[in-house]
Write an enzyme that holds these catalytic residues in place. Structure first.
Site, PDB file in Angstrom:
ATOM      1  N   TYR A   1      28.982   3.795 -31.111  1.00 31.16           N
ATOM      2  CA  TYR A   1      29.380   4.535 -29.905  1.00 31.16           C
ATOM      3  C   TYR A   1      29.570   3.588 -28.723  1.00 31.16           C
ATOM      4  CZ  TYR A   1      29.272   8.082 -26.175  1.00 31.16           C
ATOM      5  OH  TYR A   1      29.574   8.879 -25.087  1.00 31.16           O
TER       6      TYR A   1
ATOM      7  N   SER B   1      31.319   6.277 -20.319  1.00 30.18           N
ATOM      8  CA  SER B   1      29.883   6.496 -20.495  1.00 30.18           C
ATOM      9  C   SER B   1      29.139   5.286 -19.964  1.00 30.18           C
ATOM     10  CB  SER B   1      29.573   6.657 -21.984  1.00 30.18           C
ATOM     11  OG  SER B   1      28.179   6.640 -22.207  1.00 30.18           O
TER      12      SER B   1
HETATM   13  N1  LIG Z   1      26.679  14.254 -23.081  1.00 29.73           N
HETATM   14  C1  LIG Z   1      26.419  13.008 -22.729  1.00 29.73           C
HETATM   15  O1  LIG Z   1      25.258  12.594 -22.640  1.00 29.73           O
HETATM   16  C2  LIG Z   1      27.567  12.075 -22.405  1.00 29.73           C
HETATM   17  C3  LIG Z   1      27.273  10.921 -21.703  1.00 29.73           C
HETATM   18  C4  LIG Z   1      28.295  10.037 -21.383  1.00 29.73           C
HETATM   19  C5  LIG Z   1      29.576  10.315 -21.779  1.00 29.73           C
HETATM   20  N2  LIG Z   1      29.856  11.445 -22.490  1.00 29.73           N
HETATM   21  C6  LIG Z   1      31.254  11.670 -22.885  1.00 29.73           C
HETATM   22  O2  LIG Z   1      31.709  12.869 -22.286  1.00 29.73           O
HETATM   23  C7  LIG Z   1      32.783  13.416 -23.057  1.00 29.73           C
HETATM   24  C8  LIG Z   1      32.517  14.906 -23.301  1.00 29.73           C
HETATM   25  O3  LIG Z   1      31.352  15.040 -24.079  1.00 29.73           O
HETATM   26  P1  LIG Z   1      30.304  16.245 -23.905  1.00 29.73           P
HETATM   27  O4  LIG Z   1      29.023  15.655 -23.530  1.00 29.73           O
HETATM   28  O5  LIG Z   1      30.868  17.309 -23.075  1.00 29.73           O
HETATM   29  O6  LIG Z   1      30.152  16.682 -25.453  1.00 29.73           O
HETATM   30  P2  LIG Z   1      30.570  18.018 -26.242  1.00 29.73           P
HETATM   31  O7  LIG Z   1      29.919  19.197 -25.610  1.00 29.73           O
HETATM   32  O8  LIG Z   1      30.288  17.720 -27.665  1.00 29.73           O
HETATM   33  O9  LIG Z   1      32.153  18.119 -26.012  1.00 29.73           O
HETATM   34  C9  LIG Z   1      33.044  17.235 -26.653  1.00 29.73           C
HETATM   35  C10 LIG Z   1      34.445  17.770 -26.522  1.00 29.73           C
HETATM   36  O10 LIG Z   1      35.362  16.844 -27.136  1.00 29.73           O
HETATM   37  C11 LIG Z   1      36.240  17.554 -27.958  1.00 29.73           C
HETATM   38  N3  LIG Z   1      36.760  16.747 -29.061  1.00 29.73           N
HETATM   39  C12 LIG Z   1      36.054  16.029 -29.978  1.00 29.73           C
HETATM   40  N4  LIG Z   1      36.892  15.499 -30.885  1.00 29.73           N
HETATM   41  C13 LIG Z   1      38.154  15.884 -30.521  1.00 29.73           C
HETATM   42  C14 LIG Z   1      39.441  15.660 -31.069  1.00 29.73           C
HETATM   43  N5  LIG Z   1      39.611  14.943 -32.181  1.00 29.73           N
HETATM   44  N6  LIG Z   1      40.518  16.191 -30.437  1.00 29.73           N
HETATM   45  C15 LIG Z   1      40.351  16.948 -29.321  1.00 29.73           C
HETATM   46  N7  LIG Z   1      39.161  17.202 -28.756  1.00 29.73           N
HETATM   47  C16 LIG Z   1      38.068  16.665 -29.358  1.00 29.73           C
HETATM   48  C17 LIG Z   1      35.437  18.750 -28.471  1.00 29.73           C
HETATM   49  O11 LIG Z   1      36.315  19.811 -28.800  1.00 29.73           O
HETATM   50  P3  LIG Z   1      36.722  20.299 -30.292  1.00 29.73           P
HETATM   51  O12 LIG Z   1      35.583  19.920 -31.192  1.00 29.73           O
HETATM   52  O13 LIG Z   1      36.929  21.773 -30.126  1.00 29.73           O
HETATM   53  O14 LIG Z   1      37.997  19.570 -30.569  1.00 29.73           O
HETATM   54  C18 LIG Z   1      34.625  19.102 -27.234  1.00 29.73           C
HETATM   55  O15 LIG Z   1      35.369  19.976 -26.405  1.00 29.73           O
HETATM   56  C19 LIG Z   1      32.856  12.591 -24.334  1.00 29.73           C
HETATM   57  O16 LIG Z   1      33.900  11.633 -24.201  1.00 29.73           O
HETATM   58  C20 LIG Z   1      31.495  11.888 -24.367  1.00 29.73           C
HETATM   59  O17 LIG Z   1      31.544  10.670 -25.080  1.00 29.73           O
HETATM   60  C21 LIG Z   1      28.869  12.342 -22.801  1.00 29.73           C
END
Ligand SMILES: NC(=O)c1ccc[n+]([C@@H]2O[C@H](COP(=O)([O-])OP(=O)(O)OC[C@H]3O[C@@H](n4cnc5c(N)ncnc54)[C@H](OP(=O)(O)O)[C@@H]3O)[C@@H](O)[C@H]2O)c1
Length: 245
Positions: free
Chosen positions: A146, A133
């Protein structure tokens, strides 16, 4: 490098960036294995792209061991599972929130990478992607838990790059800014109004924008390692500076 017959695992495939990456890698020709806790959310997606769906909790060592047993052959690992919980100052930190963020974003990346390292070593041309991130290199008020976790994930990614030097395993950290997914809904524990305010008046990235970058990175020739990709919306200059209409 062709993608035919090559297998890619995407963690956190039930939502957002992970689900979009399942699609982008399948379109690029990979056999995709999708993994997350809420299996019912991505079984259909896996079927649609001709891939597999496996239940995975990256915070549970046993679950990670089981996953590795299912995947004796692996070429690409996308460590995407993670996210934020809470929005407190350090002075008012909720220890459980901080622990959960560290368990998923840091320990989870280590655990899954470690368990799959033998398979990646056998590949002969492997790739490890860490979805970090902007919070891995920048900080903002009330984001301490975070940003600390993503800074640690950044360090793990940089360490892997050094440790794997000389081996045919590439490492890339993809560091997105604001992406509209379920990220903020999870962070604010289901409060849809608070989650919507994060993206109000600005144009965030879509999950597909990031998934595109993942597919680009892992389809470069074997001698090319895109070390680090910082990808932000045009209307975001830093973790804190977002243009809003
Ligand atoms: N959205 C943003 O603004 C942003 C920015 C920078 C980085 N990121 C990073 O991008 C990645 C994906 O996030 P996203 O934005 O796509 O959010 P999201 O829509 O909330 O997706 C998060 C995913 O992580 C999975 N997850 C969470 N805890 C888990 C666990 N204990 N075991 C296995 N899977 C787990 C969830 O699946 P389940 O709950 O079904 O397990 C879900 O599929 C994350 O690492 C986040 O920190 C996001």
């Amino acid at each position: 490098m062709g993608t035919e017959g090559r297998t890619a695992l995407v963690t956190g495939a039930s939502s957002g960036i992970g689900a979009a990456t399942v699609r982008s890698l399948a379109s690029a020709g990979f056999e995709v294995v999708a993994a997350a806790r809420r299996l019912e959310r991505f079984e259909e997606l896996a079927r649609e792209v001709g891939g597999r769906a496996l239940r995975l909790d990256v915070t549970d060592p046993e679950s990670v061991t089981q996953l590795a047993e299912e995947l004796p052959d692996l070429d690409v690992l996308v460590n995407n599972a993670g996210g934020a919980v809470g929005f407190e100052t350090v002075g008012n930190a909720d220890e459980e929130h901080w622990r959960r963020m560290y368990e998923t974003n840091v320990m989870g990346v280590m655990r899954v990478t470690k368990a799959l390292m033998p398979a990646l070593e056998r590949s002969g041309d492997a790739y490890i992607v860490v979805v970090g991130s902007v919070s891995g290199v920048e900080v903002y008020p009330r984001g301490g838990g975070y940003t600390a976790a993503k800074h640690a994930a950044h360090a793990v990614s940089r360490t892997l790059r050094l440790e794997l030097l000389g081996k045919p395993i590439r490492v890339t950290e993809i560091a997105p800014g604001l992406v509209e997914t379920e990220f903020s809904l999870v962070r604010f524990e289901g409060d849809a109004e608070k989650a919507a305010r994060v993206y109000e008046g600005t144009m965030p990235l879509t999950a597909e924008d990031v998934a595109d970058a993942v597919a680009y990175v892992v389809t470069r020739p074997p001698h090319v390692d895109i070390d680090y990709v910082s990808i932000k919306p045009t209307e975001q200059a830093t973790a804190r500076d977002v243009y809003r209409r």
